[in-house]
Design a protein around this motif. Structure first.
Motif, PDB file in Angstrom:
ATOM      1  N   SER A  57       0.813  -1.212   0.000  1.00 46.62           N
ATOM      2  CA  SER A  57       0.000   0.000   0.000  1.00 46.62           C
ATOM      3  C   SER A  57       0.850   1.267   0.000  1.00 46.62           C
ATOM      4  CB  SER A  57      -0.913   0.017   1.230  1.00 46.62           C
ATOM      5  OG  SER A  57      -1.779  -1.098   1.231  1.00 46.62           O
ATOM      6  N   LEU A  58       0.314   2.300  -0.647  1.00 45.13           N
ATOM      7  CA  LEU A  58       0.941   3.618  -0.668  1.00 45.13           C
ATOM      8  C   LEU A  58       0.068   4.597   0.119  1.00 45.13           C
ATOM      9  CD1 LEU A  58       2.042   3.707  -4.413  1.00 45.13           C
ATOM     10  CD2 LEU A  58       3.435   3.120  -2.412  1.00 45.13           C
ATOM     11  N   TYR A  59       0.692   5.686   0.589  1.00 42.83           N
ATOM     12  CA  TYR A  59       0.018   6.623   1.491  1.00 42.83           C
ATOM     13  C   TYR A  59       0.285   8.072   1.118  1.00 42.83           C
ATOM     14  CZ  TYR A  59      -0.580   2.553   4.519  1.00 42.83           C
ATOM     15  OH  TYR A  59      -0.937   1.317   5.011  1.00 42.83           O
ATOM     16  N   PHE A  60      -0.659   8.960   1.584  1.00 45.63           N
ATOM     17  CA  PHE A  60      -0.485  10.407   1.537  1.00 45.63           C
ATOM     18  C   PHE A  60      -0.232  10.915   2.955  1.00 45.63           C
ATOM     19  CE2 PHE A  60      -3.979  10.302  -1.924  1.00 45.63           C
ATOM     20  CZ  PHE A  60      -3.061  10.096  -2.930  1.00 45.63           C
ATOM     21  N   LYS A 113      -1.396  13.650  -7.799  1.00 46.15           N
ATOM     22  CA  LYS A 113      -2.189  14.865  -7.634  1.00 46.15           C
ATOM     23  C   LYS A 113      -1.507  15.836  -6.667  1.00 46.15           C
ATOM     24  CE  LYS A 113      -6.647  12.804  -8.874  1.00 46.15           C
ATOM     25  NZ  LYS A 113      -8.052  12.533  -8.471  1.00 46.15           N
ATOM     26  N   GLY A 114      -0.186  15.848  -6.707  1.00 46.83           N
ATOM     27  CA  GLY A 114       0.601  16.743  -5.873  1.00 46.83           C
ATOM     28  C   GLY A 114       0.990  16.180  -4.530  1.00 46.83           C
ATOM     29  N   TRP A 115       0.418  15.047  -4.123  1.00 47.54           N
ATOM     30  CA  TRP A 115       0.706  14.453  -2.818  1.00 47.54           C
ATOM     31  C   TRP A 115       1.836  13.438  -2.967  1.00 47.54           C
ATOM     32  CZ3 TRP A 115      -1.734  16.700   1.171  1.00 47.54           C
ATOM     33  CH2 TRP A 115      -2.942  17.361   0.918  1.00 47.54           C
ATOM     34  N   PRO A 116       2.983  13.642  -2.285  1.00 48.26           N
ATOM     35  CA  PRO A 116       4.048  12.635  -2.320  1.00 48.26           C
ATOM     36  C   PRO A 116       3.558  11.284  -1.807  1.00 48.26           C
ATOM     37  CG  PRO A 116       4.883  14.714  -1.468  1.00 48.26           C
ATOM     38  CD  PRO A 116       3.397  14.871  -1.572  1.00 48.26           C
ATOM     39  N   LEU A 117       4.126  10.212  -2.347  1.00 47.33           N
ATOM     40  CA  LEU A 117       3.698   8.853  -2.033  1.00 47.33           C
ATOM     41  C   LEU A 117       4.711   8.157  -1.130  1.00 47.33           C
ATOM     42  CD1 LEU A 117       2.494   7.838  -5.608  1.00 47.33           C
ATOM     43  CD2 LEU A 117       1.022   8.232  -3.620  1.00 47.33           C
ATOM     44  N   TYR A 118       4.178   7.410  -0.157  1.00 52.13           N
ATOM     45  CA  TYR A 118       5.002   6.738   0.846  1.00 52.13           C
ATOM     46  C   TYR A 118       4.528   5.308   1.071  1.00 52.13           C
ATOM     47  CZ  TYR A 118       5.853  11.634   2.304  1.00 52.13           C
ATOM     48  OH  TYR A 118       6.150  12.963   2.349  1.00 52.13           O
ATOM     49  N   TYR A 119       5.423   4.503   1.658  1.00 53.94           N
ATOM     50  CA  TYR A 119       5.071   3.232   2.283  1.00 53.94           C
ATOM     51  C   TYR A 119       4.921   3.457   3.794  1.00 53.94           C
ATOM     52  CZ  TYR A 119       6.995   0.931  -1.934  1.00 53.94           C
ATOM     53  OH  TYR A 119       7.271   0.506  -3.211  1.00 53.94           O
TER      54      TYR A 119
END
Length: 282
Positions: A57-60, A113-119
């Motif tokens: 999964s990826l997160y904002f 959409k401008g939001w960096p993606l994280y684990y």
């Protein structure tokens, strides 16, 4: 008789030869195509979510309201960044929604959409979504959020037009404040002179709409901190406007850059407050 025996041996020889040829011919199965770098995966709780090629999964992060990541040092250890140079996408995802930033530490990071993606370091296997709502500012990455929930310093302007920090009480000072934004990070406001489900600002000819444009979107998916039952829709001279807890919602026309919230000081601090879960219902 001899001819019959000869024909029998010839037939057996032919069968053996055919069998040998078949065994020598190995038919390779079609290779399984590599999974895309960003996948669109159906989750039983969240609906369609963004994952990496392995289903992680990826997160904002709600503090990433501007063009840079606010997750550094120990935060980056708990929330590793996601970056793929060759960003192949599942069907249903638009390449125009993705971007790349160069972080202050020099690493590159993909954005949506401008939001960096994280684990999240505490997700152990594909399908884990343990990071959602951590600290009320981490949310599972989805392509179809109607709104987002941000946490940042409110920056208005003083009487001379200079940038000035404001607290959640709309007095000068430093404080991180939660507030709602559009899916791309544009700040959303209410008007203190509105009444329940009634817009008391917008002119009938919409001549003042460019200053405080009315905000409307069909509510579909929301970050888990927001409740769809708190939202409604009103008619404003033939146009739809979204409400939250009975308060009509607006943009500020002079918020130009992602993360701007200059409206908090116009025409004086607190007349146009941001909107969050602590907003008092009308």
């Amino acid at each position: 008789m001899k001819n019959s025996i000869f024909l029998l041996f010839a037939f057996i020889s032919l069968l053996t030869s055919c069998s040998s040829d078949d065994n020598d011919t190995i038919i390779e199965p079609d290779p399984t195509p590599d999974a895309n770098a960003v996948r669109l995966v159906a989750d039983p709780e969240f609906g369609n979510i963004l994952t990496d090629a392995n289903g992680m999964s990826l997160y904002f992060f709600s503090r990433d309201t501007k063009t840079q990541s606010e997750c550094n040092n120990d935060c980056k250890t708990a929330w590793p960044i996601f970056y793929q140079a060759d960003l192949t996408l599942d069907d249903g995802l638009d390449a125009a929604d993705f971007g790349v930033i160069t972080r202050t530490d020099g690493d590159k990071q993909n954005t949506y959409k401008g939001w960096p993606l994280y684990y999240f370091f505490n997700d152990n296997v594909a399908g884990d979504t343990n990071g959602d709502k951590v600290g009320n500012n981490w949310y599972i990455a989805k392509p179809d959020y109607s709104l987002m929930y941000a946490e940042a310093q409110l920056i208005g302007r003083d009487s001379d037009g200079n940038d000035q920090n404001f607290t959640s009480e709309y007095v000068a000072g430093d404080e991180l404040t939660f507030y709602m934004t559009s899916s791309t990070g544009r700040t959303i406001y209410a008007f203190v002179n509105d009444t329940k489900d009634d817009n008391n600002y917008t002119a009938q000819d919409f001549s003042n709409d460019p200053i405080w444009p009315i905000f409307h979107i069909d509510i579909d998916k929301l970050p888990s901190i927001l409740d769809a039952n708190d939202f409604g829709t009103i008619d404003v001279f033939g146009r739809s406007q979204l409400t939250y807890k009975g308060r009509p919602l607006y943009y500020f026309g002079q918020d130009i850059e992602r993360g701007d919230n200059y409206g908090v000081s116009v025409p004086s601090p607190g007349i146009w407050p941001v909107v969050n879960t602590d907003t008092t219902p009308l």
